[in-house]
Design an enzyme around this catalytic site. Structure first.
Site, short mmCIF file in Angstrom:
data_model
loop_
_atom_site.label_atom_id
_atom_site.label_comp_id
_atom_site.label_asym_id
_atom_site.label_seq_id
_atom_site.Cartn_x
_atom_site.Cartn_y
_atom_site.Cartn_z
N CYS A 198 -43.38 -35.99 35.86
CA CYS A 198 -43.31 -35.50 37.22
C CYS A 198 -42.44 -36.55 37.99
O CYS A 198 -42.43 -36.87 38.98
CB CYS A 198 -44.41 -35.05 38.01
SG CYS A 198 -45.36 -34.05 37.08
N GLU A 222 -38.95 -65.29 14.76
CA GLU A 222 -39.96 -64.13 15.27
C GLU A 222 -39.28 -62.82 15.52
O GLU A 222 -39.20 -62.29 16.80
CB GLU A 222 -40.80 -64.71 16.67
CG GLU A 222 -41.38 -65.79 16.56
CD GLU A 222 -41.89 -66.39 17.63
OE1 GLU A 222 -42.81 -67.16 17.60
OE2 GLU A 222 -41.26 -66.03 18.68
N PRO A 223 -38.60 -62.16 14.53
CA PRO A 223 -37.97 -60.61 14.94
C PRO A 223 -38.84 -59.80 14.81
O PRO A 223 -39.83 -59.92 14.15
CB PRO A 223 -37.06 -60.66 13.49
CG PRO A 223 -37.55 -61.69 12.44
CD PRO A 223 -38.20 -62.72 13.00
N ARG A 235 -38.22 -47.38 27.83
CA ARG A 235 -36.88 -48.16 27.98
C ARG A 235 -35.77 -47.75 28.77
O ARG A 235 -35.06 -48.46 29.59
CB ARG A 235 -36.27 -48.55 26.73
CG ARG A 235 -37.29 -49.22 25.68
CD ARG A 235 -37.08 -49.93 24.32
NE ARG A 235 -36.16 -51.10 24.54
CZ ARG A 235 -34.87 -51.21 24.65
NH1 ARG A 235 -34.19 -50.09 24.27
NH2 ARG A 235 -34.12 -52.29 24.90
N TYR A 262 -40.81 -51.21 20.80
CA TYR A 262 -40.93 -51.00 22.36
C TYR A 262 -40.81 -49.64 22.76
O TYR A 262 -40.43 -49.21 23.71
CB TYR A 262 -40.06 -51.98 23.11
CG TYR A 262 -40.02 -53.42 22.58
CD1 TYR A 262 -41.05 -54.21 22.80
CD2 TYR A 262 -39.01 -53.96 22.00
CE1 TYR A 262 -41.23 -55.41 22.29
CE2 TYR A 262 -39.08 -55.21 21.35
CZ TYR A 262 -40.02 -55.73 21.70
OH TYR A 262 -40.02 -57.27 21.13
N1 LLP Z 1 -41.17 -63.82 19.95
C1 LLP Z 1 -41.53 -63.91 21.42
C2 LLP Z 1 -42.11 -65.12 21.97
C3 LLP Z 1 -41.22 -62.95 22.45
O1 LLP Z 1 -41.51 -62.82 23.55
C4 LLP Z 1 -40.65 -61.87 21.73
C5 LLP Z 1 -40.19 -60.36 22.64
C6 LLP Z 1 -40.24 -61.65 20.59
C7 LLP Z 1 -40.57 -62.94 19.73
C8 LLP Z 1 -39.68 -60.63 19.78
O2 LLP Z 1 -38.38 -60.19 20.36
P1 LLP Z 1 -37.41 -59.23 19.70
O3 LLP Z 1 -37.11 -59.77 18.30
O4 LLP Z 1 -37.98 -58.03 19.35
O5 LLP Z 1 -36.53 -59.10 20.57
N2 LLP Z 1 -39.81 -54.60 25.93
C9 LLP Z 1 -38.43 -55.04 25.81
C10 LLP Z 1 -38.46 -56.21 24.90
C11 LLP Z 1 -39.63 -57.36 25.28
C12 LLP Z 1 -39.54 -58.50 24.38
C13 LLP Z 1 -40.50 -59.39 24.66
N3 LLP Z 1 -40.66 -60.41 24.03
C14 LLP Z 1 -37.51 -54.26 25.48
O6 LLP Z 1 -38.11 -52.98 25.12
O7 LLP Z 1 -36.33 -54.18 25.24
#
Ligand code: LLP
Length: 435
Positions: free
Chosen positions: A364, A289-290, A333, A394
């Site tokens: 602010c 799940e990227p 972030r 994000y």
């Molecule tokens: N699958 C599940 C169950 C997840 O919870 C997530 C991300 C992903 C896949 C995708 O992860 P990725 O490949 O994008 O790393 N807001 C944070 C990241 C939170 C990720 C939450 N879950 C940031 O800005 O770093």
């Protein structure tokens, strides 16, 4: 860091359109998305999964939380991969984009009954169950629709992934999933097996996000496979699927590199194959799940400089504060995870000497920082454009209306053409909520 169709000769351009043109036509701040690069990255992760796992490749589920809008959902549909959604809102966008519900996987540690109901009603392929309550809720929804719902169980493999603590998800003390070590996972397995309207297809784990070494993914796969073996020993049948989640890290700063899809998938396939052999299991269908790895590098944020201020620090040194027309409302972030970014002067080339600067937003509070410390040309003036790469994941998806700032648009650029795929919010949009 920069997407493949960005060049920087006399000024920053994407697919031959200069940032000056983009700013003039669409305004700033804006997220500029390299459409071909998105499609290429999604395709590469899909091919890497298939090349590494062959017939045992499951699906790439693009993690919508990183960034989604209806047009991007259409691209996902056209590329033919699946999508991971974790709220009713993300589900609605995926459906509006025409994605086949069978290619939708539903996540969330606290899906509402209404969200479960609409997921079952549209016929989503898989629901990833995260708590004992949810077993009953999904079973009841499936029963009332007269179907058997395919489910995975989200498991916590007990891993301290190397990333910021707010985005690590697989150690024991987290809200997600069922712990393997404590026996919670086994209890959930038994309960799902007792629900005639649920079909347990396998296990899921997501160990965290922005992870740059493959070892944590490998340990996670190892632990899930050991549990598959225990399941086979107990029930004399093998579960057919494993979803290893997302989390593949990308480059944010000069000198960093993205995790390569091919080498990452090969490393995972080697571990999965060896572990399955050791346990005498056939290799299950492997899904991933990227989110960030597909969309992160495809966007940059274009800002206009508004004011500049030199501040004398306690040690007598000077810090130049360069304020841009966005900030923590379009990129949370840095404030949330102390994430670091880089930026360039985008609308012209300058040979002026560089000085130490801090890029800040228009909000602010002091924590409204885009880049804490960066060396930038000392002739930057109000009206110049700055571009911050790798803001696709994000960024817009976590954007807020703090200080009643309308959220920026997303402009897709491909083959020398730029178009709005998500428009800028207006003050009218904000006022429309008031009674
Ligand atoms: N699958 C599940 C169950 C997840 O919870 C997530 C991300 C992903 C896949 C995708 O992860 P990725 O490949 O994008 O790393 N807001 C944070 C990241 C939170 C990720 C939450 N879950 C940031 O800005 O770093």
């Amino acid at each position: 860091m920069w997407s493949s169709n960005v060049s920087n000769d006399n000024q920053l351009s994407i697919s031959s359109i200069s940032v000056t043109q983009l700013a003039k036509e669409f305004g700033t701040p804006a997220f500029i998305l390299d459409e071909a690069d998105f499609q290429d990255r999604a395709t590469k992760w899909n091919s890497a999964l298939h090349a590494a796992f062959g017939d045992n490749a499951g699906s790439v589920y693009y993690a919508a939380k990183a960034f989604i809008c209806v047009e991007v959902a259409r691209w996902i549909k056209d590329i033919g991969i699946g999508i991971d959604v974790c709220t009713g809102g993300e589900l609605a966008v995926a459906i509006r984009g025409g994605i086949d519900p069978k290619k939708i996987e539903v996540h969330g540690n606290n899906k509402s009954i209404a969200e479960i109901e609409s997921a079952v009603a549209v016929g989503v392929g898989t629901i990833v169950i995260d708590s004992l309550y949810e077993i009953d809720r999904v079973a009841a929804a499936a029963k009332s629709h007269g179907i058997v719902q395919k489910v995975l169980l989200r498991l916590t493999p007990g891993i301290e992934a190397h990333t910021h603590e707010s985005i690590a998800t697989a150690h024991e003390d987290v809200k997600f999933g069922f712990s393997i070590a404590s026996g919670a996972a086994w209890k959930a397995i038994e309960q799902v097996r007792n629900a005639p309207s649920l079909e347990l297809r396998g296990f899921h784990a997501h160990i965290g996000s922005q992870i740059l070494e493959t070892d944590s993914f490998e340990i996670s796969a190892q632990r899930l496979i050991a549990l598959l073996a225990k399941y086979r020993d107990e029930f004399s049948t093998q579960l057919p699927e494993l979803d290893l989640g997302g989390g593949y890290g990308i480059a944010y700063l000069p000198g960093e590199t993205d995790l390569n899809p091919d080498t990452t998938m090969k490393a995972l396939a080697a571990v999965v194959t060896a572990q399955c052999e050791a346990h005498n299991l056939s290799i299950p269908k492997i899904s991933i799940e990227p989110g960030r790895a597909i969309v992160g590098p495809t966007m940059f944020t274009l800002y206009e400089v508004g004011t500049i201020k030199d501040v004398t620090l306690g040690n007598g040194a000077n810090r130049r504060y360069i304020s841009v027309d966005g900030g923590m409302s379009d990129n949370l972030r840095p404030a949330l995870y102390q994430a670091e970014y880089t930026a360039v002067l985008a609308n012209r080339k300058s040979n002026a000497p560089k000085i130490s600067a801090r890029i800040v937003g228009k909000h602010c509070e002091t924590g409204d920082i885009v880049i804490r410390e960066i060396d930038l040309e000392n002739d930057i003036i109000p009206g110049d454009l700055l571009a911050t790469p790798a803001t696709g994941a994000y960024g817009r998806s976590m954007a807020t209306n703090y200080n009643h700032v309308p959220r920026p648009p997303v402009i897709a650029v491909k083959d020398g053409k730029a178009r709005i795929i998500l428009r800028r919010e207006t003050e009218g949009d904000l006022l429309a909520l008031d009674i």
